[in-house]
Design a protein around this motif. Structure first.
Motif, PDB file in Angstrom:
ATOM      1  N   UNK A   1      35.856  -3.542  32.656  1.00 45.80           N
ATOM      2  CA  UNK A   1      36.228  -2.329  32.740  1.00 45.80           C
ATOM      3  C   UNK A   1      34.614  -2.272  32.096  1.00 45.80           C
ATOM      4  N   UNK A   2      33.853  -1.439  32.872  1.00 46.98           N
ATOM      5  CA  UNK A   2      33.287  -0.883  32.539  1.00 46.98           C
ATOM      6  C   UNK A   2      33.034  -0.082  30.638  1.00 46.98           C
ATOM      7  N   UNK A   3      32.557  -0.458  29.543  1.00 49.08           N
ATOM      8  CA  UNK A   3      32.447   0.591  28.057  1.00 49.08           C
ATOM      9  C   UNK A   3      30.429   0.592  27.948  1.00 49.08           C
ATOM     10  N   UNK A   4      30.780   2.196  27.691  1.00 50.46           N
ATOM     11  CA  UNK A   4      29.363   2.679  27.344  1.00 50.46           C
ATOM     12  C   UNK A   4      29.117   2.349  25.968  1.00 50.46           C
ATOM     13  N   UNK A   5      29.715   1.409  25.337  1.00 45.04           N
ATOM     14  CA  UNK A   5      28.554   1.282  23.683  1.00 45.04           C
ATOM     15  C   UNK A   5      28.551  -0.057  24.200  1.00 45.04           C
ATOM     16  N   UNK A   6      27.979  -0.640  24.818  1.00 42.84           N
ATOM     17  CA  UNK A   6      27.515  -1.828  25.841  1.00 42.84           C
ATOM     18  C   UNK A   6      26.049  -1.731  26.681  1.00 42.84           C
ATOM     19  N   UNK A   7      26.059  -0.601  27.028  1.00 38.83           N
ATOM     20  CA  UNK A   7      25.549   0.120  28.514  1.00 38.83           C
ATOM     21  C   UNK A   7      24.515   0.852  27.426  1.00 38.83           C
ATOM     22  N   UNK A   8      25.044   2.164  28.253  1.00 38.44           N
ATOM     23  CA  UNK A   8      24.209   3.273  27.842  1.00 38.44           C
ATOM     24  C   UNK A   8      23.774   3.812  26.645  1.00 38.44           C
ATOM     25  N   UNK A   9      24.805   3.174  25.306  1.00 45.16           N
ATOM     26  CA  UNK A   9      25.056   3.474  23.962  1.00 45.16           C
ATOM     27  C   UNK A   9      24.412   1.986  23.026  1.00 45.16           C
ATOM     28  N   UNK A  10      23.810   1.777  24.060  1.00 43.39           N
ATOM     29  CA  UNK A  10      23.182   0.149  22.731  1.00 43.39           C
ATOM     30  C   UNK A  10      21.746   1.052  22.356  1.00 43.39           C
ATOM     31  N   UNK A  11      21.420   2.154  22.394  1.00 49.94           N
ATOM     32  CA  UNK A  11      20.274   2.265  21.349  1.00 49.94           C
ATOM     33  C   UNK A  11      20.569   2.629  20.035  1.00 49.94           C
ATOM     34  N   UNK A  12      22.048   3.649  19.985  1.00 46.81           N
ATOM     35  CA  UNK A  12      22.860   3.488  18.927  1.00 46.81           C
ATOM     36  C   UNK A  12      24.260   2.752  18.352  1.00 46.81           C
ATOM     37  N   UNK A  13      24.093   1.686  18.858  1.00 47.04           N
ATOM     38  CA  UNK A  13      24.517   0.436  18.325  1.00 47.04           C
ATOM     39  C   UNK A  13      24.150  -0.084  17.331  1.00 47.04           C
ATOM     40  N   UNK A  14      23.222  -0.048  16.767  1.00 46.77           N
ATOM     41  CA  UNK A  14      23.032  -0.688  15.473  1.00 46.77           C
ATOM     42  C   UNK A  14      23.151   0.256  14.484  1.00 46.77           C
ATOM     43  N   UNK A  15      24.016   1.547  14.964  1.00 45.16           N
ATOM     44  CA  UNK A  15      24.150   2.371  13.391  1.00 45.16           C
ATOM     45  C   UNK A  15      25.818   2.167  13.259  1.00 45.16           C
ATOM     46  N   UNK A  16      26.463   1.956  14.825  1.00 50.49           N
ATOM     47  CA  UNK A  16      28.220   1.367  14.495  1.00 50.49           C
ATOM     48  C   UNK A  16      27.983   0.421  13.382  1.00 50.49           C
ATOM     49  N   UNK A 180      41.511   0.247  22.047  1.00 52.31           N
ATOM     50  CA  UNK A 180      40.239   0.638  20.808  1.00 52.31           C
ATOM     51  C   UNK A 180      39.489   1.948  21.999  1.00 52.31           C
ATOM     52  N   UNK A 181      39.986   3.099  21.303  1.00 49.39           N
ATOM     53  CA  UNK A 181      39.698   5.086  21.683  1.00 49.39           C
ATOM     54  C   UNK A 181      38.959   4.360  20.079  1.00 49.39           C
ATOM     55  N   UNK A 198      36.652   4.172  25.817  1.00 50.32           N
ATOM     56  CA  UNK A 198      37.726   3.591  25.483  1.00 50.32           C
ATOM     57  C   UNK A 198      37.763   1.894  25.983  1.00 50.32           C
ATOM     58  N   UNK A 199      38.243   0.630  25.489  1.00 52.35           N
ATOM     59  CA  UNK A 199      37.757  -0.856  25.572  1.00 52.35           C
ATOM     60  C   UNK A 199      39.676  -0.503  25.299  1.00 52.35           C
ATOM     61  N   UNK A 200      39.995  -1.946  26.542  1.00 47.99           N
ATOM     62  CA  UNK A 200      40.629  -2.881  26.933  1.00 47.99           C
ATOM     63  C   UNK A 200      40.463  -4.198  25.679  1.00 47.99           C
ATOM     64  N   UNK A 201      41.477  -5.094  25.167  1.00 49.70           N
ATOM     65  CA  UNK A 201      41.527  -5.679  24.554  1.00 49.70           C
ATOM     66  C   UNK A 201      42.732  -6.425  25.325  1.00 49.70           C
TER      67      UNK A 201
END
Length: 246
Positions: A1-16, A180-181, A198-201
């Motif tokens: 399942x594609x997650x935005x956090x590890x794709x297009x939102x990576x420039x924000x990752x260090x803030x999270x 995890x939403x 949305x992340x499915x674990x």
């Protein structure tokens, strides 16, 4: 399942997920592996992501290989960890032409959602582990200890800002997964936008972990991981699996 956090939102990752938040656990994982495999010189981390944990674990080893399935995340790790080798690959199927004294998988392993995927990853670990080596698998949670929880996150740098609510919950108990939403408010170039990710674990009992690891050619023992106060009462587990080739 594609997650935005590890794709297009990576420039924000260090803030999270700030780098410094990984200092204590990185040192702990390195200590566990050094005790389990005295004299270990090489490390393979599967699912290393942006390399935040590896930044601290690598201090315990002379040679480190980091892998991930997300090229944007791996690109961040290459900048943060230029002294490490990097390879793009899926932990369920990756095969490198070398073995390592130690193998580590941290929270990325929670994205495996079936016992078959766990067993396939165990085979990857076994294929890359030196005969006297040790592997440490650190899932975020086990079925026995999972509780619903939420966390607030905030971060800013010179060009971006992040505000986030994350919510871990199990809408269908017993189906082997939890969610995890992430509800983000992201500011960049003066504009704010909302994003839901949305992340499915996977959510497995300890018995299922042992069964899958054994099927993949590993023998495992459970060891305890001291959790910081802010993790207690959340979905996180104290259990880590220390593995050797069967």
């Amino acid at each position: 399942m594609r997650t935005l956090l590890y794709d297009e939102l990576v420039p924000f990752y260090h803030l999270l997920d700030p780098l410094e938040d990984h200092a204590d656990e990185g040192a702990e994982f390195g200590d566990v592996l050094r005790r389990a495999a005295p004299g270990a010189r090489s490390l393979l981390e599967l699912g290393a992501g942006a390399g935040h944990g590896a930044h601290y674990v690598k201090e315990s080893f002379e040679r480190v290989m980091l892998t991930a399935v997300s090229e944007p995340m791996l690109a961040r790790s290459r900048v943060l960890n230029p002294d490490c080798a990097h390879a793009l690959g899926d932990m369920r199927a990756l095969r490198l032409a070398e073995t390592f004294d130690a193998v580590l998988i941290h929270d990325a392993i929670t994205y495996l959602t079936t016992e078959e995927e766990l067993a396939a990853t165990a085979r990857t670990v076994a294929a890359h582990l030196a005969p006297e080596g040790a592997a440490l698998l650190v899932p975020d949670c086990l079925e026995e200890s999972f509780v619903e929880s939420h966390e607030d996150h905030a971060g800013d740098d010179a060009t971006r800002s992040l505000r986030c609510l994350s919510w871990s919950h199990d809408p269908v108990p017993g189906d082997g997964t939890h969610l995890t939403e992430f509800a983000f408010l992201l500011r960049e170039n003066g504009a704010v936008r909302p994003v839901h990710d949305r992340h499915v674990h996977g959510l497995f009992a300890a018995e299922a972990w042992h069964r899958a690891l054994c099927a993949g050619g590993l023998r495992a023992e459970e060891i305890r991981r001291p959790l910081p106060p802010e993790y207690r009462g959340g979905p996180y587990t104290e259990v880590m699996f220390l593995c050797r080739r069967a």
